[in-house]
Design a protein around this motif. Structure first.
Motif, mmCIF file in Angstrom:
data_model
loop_
_atom_site.group_PDB
_atom_site.id
_atom_site.type_symbol
_atom_site.label_atom_id
_atom_site.label_comp_id
_atom_site.label_asym_id
_atom_site.label_seq_id
_atom_site.Cartn_x
_atom_site.Cartn_y
_atom_site.Cartn_z
ATOM 1 N N PRO A 19 0.828 -1.212 0.000
ATOM 2 C CA PRO A 19 0.000 0.000 0.000
ATOM 3 C C PRO A 19 0.862 1.262 0.000
ATOM 4 N N PRO A 20 0.249 2.405 -0.292
ATOM 5 C CA PRO A 20 0.973 3.676 -0.142
ATOM 6 C C PRO A 20 1.430 3.827 1.316
ATOM 7 N N LEU A 21 2.503 4.549 1.513
ATOM 8 C CA LEU A 21 3.063 4.711 2.860
ATOM 9 C C LEU A 21 2.402 5.882 3.578
ATOM 10 N N THR A 22 1.110 5.722 3.836
ATOM 11 C CA THR A 22 0.349 6.698 4.617
ATOM 12 C C THR A 22 -0.273 5.961 5.790
ATOM 13 N N PRO A 23 -0.494 6.646 6.903
ATOM 14 C CA PRO A 23 -1.118 5.958 8.045
ATOM 15 C C PRO A 23 -2.435 5.278 7.679
ATOM 16 N N GLU A 24 -3.282 5.947 6.889
ATOM 17 C CA GLU A 24 -4.580 5.369 6.539
ATOM 18 C C GLU A 24 -4.433 4.111 5.690
ATOM 19 N N ALA A 25 -3.574 4.154 4.680
ATOM 20 C CA ALA A 25 -3.385 2.994 3.810
ATOM 21 C C ALA A 25 -2.753 1.829 4.572
ATOM 22 N N LEU A 26 -1.803 2.143 5.456
ATOM 23 C CA LEU A 26 -1.188 1.086 6.263
ATOM 24 C C LEU A 26 -2.213 0.480 7.221
ATOM 25 N N GLN A 79 6.873 19.127 17.806
ATOM 26 C CA GLN A 79 6.799 19.869 16.554
ATOM 27 C C GLN A 79 7.777 19.294 15.530
ATOM 28 N N SER A 80 7.739 17.956 15.433
ATOM 29 C CA SER A 80 8.619 17.231 14.521
ATOM 30 C C SER A 80 7.812 16.113 13.862
ATOM 31 N N LEU A 81 8.111 15.837 12.613
ATOM 32 C CA LEU A 81 7.452 14.726 11.923
ATOM 33 C C LEU A 81 8.152 13.396 12.185
ATOM 34 N N ALA A 82 9.258 13.420 12.913
ATOM 35 C CA ALA A 82 10.017 12.183 13.147
ATOM 36 C C ALA A 82 9.156 11.057 13.751
ATOM 37 N N PRO A 83 8.309 11.332 14.759
ATOM 38 C CA PRO A 83 7.494 10.233 15.301
ATOM 39 C C PRO A 83 6.548 9.622 14.274
ATOM 40 N N LEU A 84 5.999 10.444 13.387
ATOM 41 C CA LEU A 84 5.112 9.915 12.350
ATOM 42 C C LEU A 84 5.901 9.147 11.293
ATOM 43 N N ARG A 85 7.099 9.624 10.990
ATOM 44 C CA ARG A 85 7.955 8.878 10.046
ATOM 45 C C ARG A 85 8.313 7.513 10.628
ATOM 46 N N ALA A 86 8.610 7.473 11.923
ATOM 47 C CA ALA A 86 8.932 6.202 12.575
ATOM 48 C C ALA A 86 7.725 5.263 12.548
ATOM 49 N N PHE A 87 6.526 5.806 12.765
ATOM 50 C CA PHE A 87 5.303 5.010 12.686
ATOM 51 C C PHE A 87 5.163 4.388 11.294
ATOM 52 N N VAL A 88 5.274 5.217 10.255
ATOM 53 C CA VAL A 88 5.126 4.736 8.881
ATOM 54 C C VAL A 88 6.181 3.677 8.579
ATOM 55 N N HIS A 89 7.416 3.916 8.986
ATOM 56 C CA HIS A 89 8.495 2.963 8.725
ATOM 57 C C HIS A 89 8.174 1.622 9.390
ATOM 58 N N SER A 90 7.835 1.660 10.662
ATOM 59 C CA SER A 90 7.571 0.446 11.421
ATOM 60 C C SER A 90 6.437 -0.371 10.804
ATOM 61 N N TRP A 91 5.334 0.287 10.488
ATOM 62 C CA TRP A 91 4.167 -0.440 9.985
ATOM 63 C C TRP A 91 4.311 -0.806 8.518
ATOM 64 N N VAL A 117 7.146 -1.846 7.210
ATOM 65 C CA VAL A 117 7.940 -3.077 7.298
ATOM 66 C C VAL A 117 7.043 -4.237 7.739
ATOM 67 N N PHE A 118 6.195 -3.997 8.737
ATOM 68 C CA PHE A 118 5.272 -5.035 9.207
ATOM 69 C C PHE A 118 4.397 -5.536 8.057
ATOM 70 N N VAL A 119 3.791 -4.608 7.308
ATOM 71 C CA VAL A 119 2.914 -4.991 6.193
ATOM 72 C C VAL A 119 3.708 -5.735 5.123
ATOM 73 N N ALA A 120 4.902 -5.254 4.800
ATOM 74 C CA ALA A 120 5.710 -5.913 3.767
ATOM 75 C C ALA A 120 6.038 -7.350 4.171
ATOM 76 N N ILE A 121 6.279 -7.584 5.445
ATOM 77 C CA ILE A 121 6.554 -8.946 5.919
ATOM 78 C C ILE A 121 5.280 -9.779 5.917
ATOM 79 N N ARG A 129 17.467 -10.071 10.317
ATOM 80 C CA ARG A 129 17.926 -8.827 9.692
ATOM 81 C C ARG A 129 17.702 -8.866 8.175
ATOM 82 N N ALA A 130 17.970 -10.010 7.556
ATOM 83 C CA ALA A 130 17.787 -10.139 6.110
ATOM 84 C C ALA A 130 16.308 -10.005 5.733
ATOM 85 N N ILE A 131 15.420 -10.595 6.528
ATOM 86 C CA ILE A 131 13.977 -10.483 6.264
ATOM 87 C C ILE A 131 13.544 -9.027 6.382
ATOM 88 N N ARG A 132 13.994 -8.355 7.433
ATOM 89 C CA ARG A 132 13.613 -6.955 7.641
ATOM 90 C C ARG A 132 14.194 -6.059 6.533
#
Length: 105
Positions: free
Chosen positions: A6-13, A43-55, A57-61, A93-96
């Motif tokens: 899916p697209p890398l957006t919170p809603e799509a994930l 006042q940073s997008l870093a937490p949302l970027r981390a959320f998108v990254h984490s989920w 990877v979860f979806v891809a697996i 690590r290889a799977i991730r």
């Protein structure tokens, strides 16, 4: 054949997790709430970027049931601590890494 990434957006994930691993939806929702709160407070997008990254990877697996089951098996081996975890950790690590590449991260 796995479903498309899916697209890398919170809603799509969230929609993808609802389809492939509905039991994880409460965890995703809590993580998204915490990420949004932290993003606002810092006042940073870093937490949302981390959320998108984490989920992402979860979806891809989880899109590949055999790969997802292998990952869980490897995690059990590491958690049990009954054998040298070096090979299991390398395979995790290889799977991730493969999942990150599939997700375009």
């Amino acid at each position: 054949m796995p479903s498309p990434m899916p697209p890398l957006t919170p809603e799509a994930l969230r929609d993808a997790v609802a389809r492939i691993a509905p039991s994880r939806l409460p965890t995703l929702t809590q993580h998204l709430f915490e990420a949004a709160t932290n993003a606002q407070q810092t006042q940073s997008l870093a937490p949302l970027r981390a959320f998108v990254h984490s989920w992402a990877v979860f979806v891809a697996i989880e899109r590949h049931p055999a790969r997802a089951e292998r990952l869980r098996e490897l995690e059990r081996i590491v958690d049990a601590g009954e054998q040298d975890p070096t090979e299991a950790i390398a395979e995790i690590r290889a799977i991730r890494d493969a999942a990150e590449a599939e997700a375009g991260l």
